[in-house]
Design an enzyme around this catalytic site. Structure first.
Site, PDB file in Angstrom:
ATOM      1  N   SER A  42      50.332  30.832  78.457  1.00 38.76           N
ATOM      2  CA  SER A  42      50.367  31.614  77.500  1.00 38.76           C
ATOM      3  C   SER A  42      48.773  30.928  76.598  1.00 38.76           C
ATOM      4  O   SER A  42      48.602  31.543  75.291  1.00 38.76           O
ATOM      5  CB  SER A  42      51.092  31.693  76.759  1.00 38.76           C
ATOM      6  OG  SER A  42      52.030  30.319  75.915  1.00 38.76           O
ATOM      7  N   ASP A 333      52.997  29.422  66.076  1.00 38.94           N
ATOM      8  CA  ASP A 333      54.200  29.518  66.270  1.00 38.94           C
ATOM      9  C   ASP A 333      55.020  28.712  66.968  1.00 38.94           C
ATOM     10  O   ASP A 333      54.767  28.068  66.779  1.00 38.94           O
ATOM     11  CB  ASP A 333      54.154  31.239  67.168  1.00 38.94           C
ATOM     12  CG  ASP A 333      54.323  30.799  68.350  1.00 38.94           C
ATOM     13  OD1 ASP A 333      53.659  29.953  68.799  1.00 38.94           O
ATOM     14  OD2 ASP A 333      54.348  32.131  69.203  1.00 38.94           O
ATOM     15  N   HIS A 336      52.678  27.613  69.461  1.00 40.94           N
ATOM     16  CA  HIS A 336      51.434  28.396  69.612  1.00 40.94           C
ATOM     17  C   HIS A 336      50.654  27.652  68.598  1.00 40.94           C
ATOM     18  O   HIS A 336      50.601  27.586  67.550  1.00 40.94           O
ATOM     19  CB  HIS A 336      51.099  29.263  70.472  1.00 40.94           C
ATOM     20  CG  HIS A 336      51.504  29.783  71.532  1.00 40.94           C
ATOM     21  ND1 HIS A 336      52.359  30.071  71.557  1.00 40.94           N
ATOM     22  CD2 HIS A 336      51.641  29.090  72.675  1.00 40.94           C
ATOM     23  CE1 HIS A 336      53.105  30.575  72.994  1.00 40.94           C
ATOM     24  NE2 HIS A 336      52.258  29.741  73.752  1.00 40.94           N
TER      25      HIS A 336
END
Ligand SMILES: *[C@@H]1O[C@H](CO)[C@@H](O)[C@H](O)[C@H]1NC(C)=O
Ligand SMILES: *[C@@H]1O[C@H](CO)[C@@H](O)[C@H](O)[C@H]1NC(C)=O
Ligand SMILES: *[C@@H]1O[C@H](CO)[C@@H](O)[C@H](O)[C@H]1NC(C)=O
Ligand SMILES: *[C@@H]1O[C@H](CO)[C@@H](O)[C@H](O)[C@H]1NC(C)=O
Length: 370
Positions: A42, A333, A336
């Site tokens: 991600s 978040d 991240h």
């Protein structure tokens, strides 16, 4: 744990002042390499997971993308660009190449993008095939298979020598390892030294296999991104009664990053013509944690978007709280970084000193035209 010290403060002034420059001038020039091929998790995904049936590793909804052009959620786990977008901009592209799965349904488009680059990264994936649930992530093995299909499609348009030339001049970026460490840690809270060494060496062996496959398919220039100090992300902090970084996660990360250095040195000395740089996501994040104010940050513990303690107890969904001054947050978040962090990462890894990218930085890697 041997945290990197105040490296940014030691940088010569012209370099340092770049961090504070508001405008970004790269992105308009002729790219320094013909194409970028991106693999990983991600930290690099730009929307592949939007096309998968599973639901637990997606970011294609608000508040993600709130600072992306047209405030568009793209599947990036960020309020804006991710670190790969910024690296791509420095190399001379507008941003990361598009997600492979957005092209896969259109053969002619796919072949075109194969020439300019493709992003295969998938949130939730790891180095090991066992990391990440099969219907919500694309494993690294599968990502490399997809790259192999791009290569096959190119053979319809280009001679083998042309493909070899294209790939050998292109930059192959890999950003992975964090999810394997999270998965291991969730099953083994207190591993002893031997167990940790066995785990790290299994990861490194598999990483080496992936590199050899990409080399066999034509990759020569590798931009490797190491793993940030996972234990300092808002989610692990929310699990720690003291609210501090989870040290076991940081130690696993340091051990992995150390072994990755040795691996790259070994692999590049056995595979002829292979060149690489390891960009230290770890050094960049530690520097922000240690010197937030100097770099324009205020909040290094709490995520901008999320729920609960440190906004780290669950992900950034449309009903989550979101901060307004996003440039002042290290984390977007629970896991991240923000666009602001990714921007510093891109600059430090592209043109920074050895603490941030070694044995050479990404700029040297892509400007080497052999
Ligand atoms: C994806 O896998 C999860 C379990 O990992 C399952 O609950 C879910 O139904 C699956 N979804 C699809 C679309 O296959
Ligand atoms: C496929 O890609 C080509 C090249 O970019 C584009 O012109 C065409 O409209 C696309 N077709 C579809 C069905 O998306
Ligand atoms: C580590 O744990 C394993 C069991 O998983 C045990 O066999 C081994 O002796 C331990 N090693 C050390 C150094 O404590
Ligand atoms: C927020 O929305 C998610 C679904 O997107 C839901 O599962 C969750 O319970 C909601 N949380 C709150 C605090 O409303």
């Amino acid at each position: 744990m041997a945290a990197p010290l105040h490296f940014l403060l030691l940088l010569p002034l012209p370099f340092f002042s770049l961090f504070l420059a508001p405008a970004f001038s790269s992105g308009q020039k002729e790219p320094k390499v013909p194409a970028l091929y991106v693999f990983g998790d991600s930290t690099a995904d730009v929307g592949n997971n939007n096309y998968l049936p599973g639901n637990n590793a997606k970011a294609n909804f608000p508040h993600n993308g709130i600072d992306f052009p047209f405030s568009r959620p793209t599947g990036r786990f960020s309020n804006g660009y991710n670190g790969i977008d910024f690296l791509a901009r420095h190399v001379g592209f507008k941003r990361s190449p598009p997600p492979f799965l957005s092209l896969a349904s259109n053969m002619s488009h796919d072949i075109m993008r194969g020439v300019k680059g493709t992003n295969f990264a998938s949130g939730g994936s790891g180095i090991l095939d066992s990391t990440g649930s099969t219907n919500s992530t694309i494993s690294m093995t599968k990502q490399i298979q997809y790259f192999s299909t791009v290569r096959s499609q190119l053979t319809r348009r280009l001679a083998i020598e042309q493909i070899d030339e294209l790939f050998s001049k292109s930059l192959f970026i890999i950003s992975s390892g964090g999810n394997d460490i999270f998965a291991y840690f969730s099953q083994n809270r207190f591993p002893n030294v031997t167990e940790r060494q066995n785990f790290i060496s299994s990861l490194i062996t598999k990483y080496g296999d992936h590199l050899k496959e990409l080399y066999a398919l034509g990759g020569r220039k590798f931009g490797i991104v190491n793993v940030p100090p996972l234990g300092c992300c808002p989610y692990p902090r929310s699990l720690n009664p003291t609210g501090g970084c989870l040290e076991m996660l940081n130690e696993l990360t340091q051990e992995f990053n150390g072994a990755l250095k040795v691996l790259m040195n070994d692999v590049s000395s056995t595979l002829a013509g292979m060149k690489y740089s390891i960009g230290s996501s770890n050094a960049v994040v530690m520097n922000i944690v240690n010197n937030p104010g100097t770099l324009g940050f205020q909040e290094t513990k709490t995520a901008c978007c999320g729920f609960g303690k440190f906004n780290g107890e669950s992900g950034c969904t449309p009903n989550a709280t979101v901060c307004s001054d996003r440039r002042r947050y290290l984390f977007w978040d629970l896991l991240h970084p923000t666009h602001a962090t990714a921007k510093i990462f891109g600059l430090a890894v592209y043109s920074g000193p050895e603490q941030f990218a070694s044995p050479i930085n990404f700029k040297k890697l892509v400007e080497d035209y052999n």
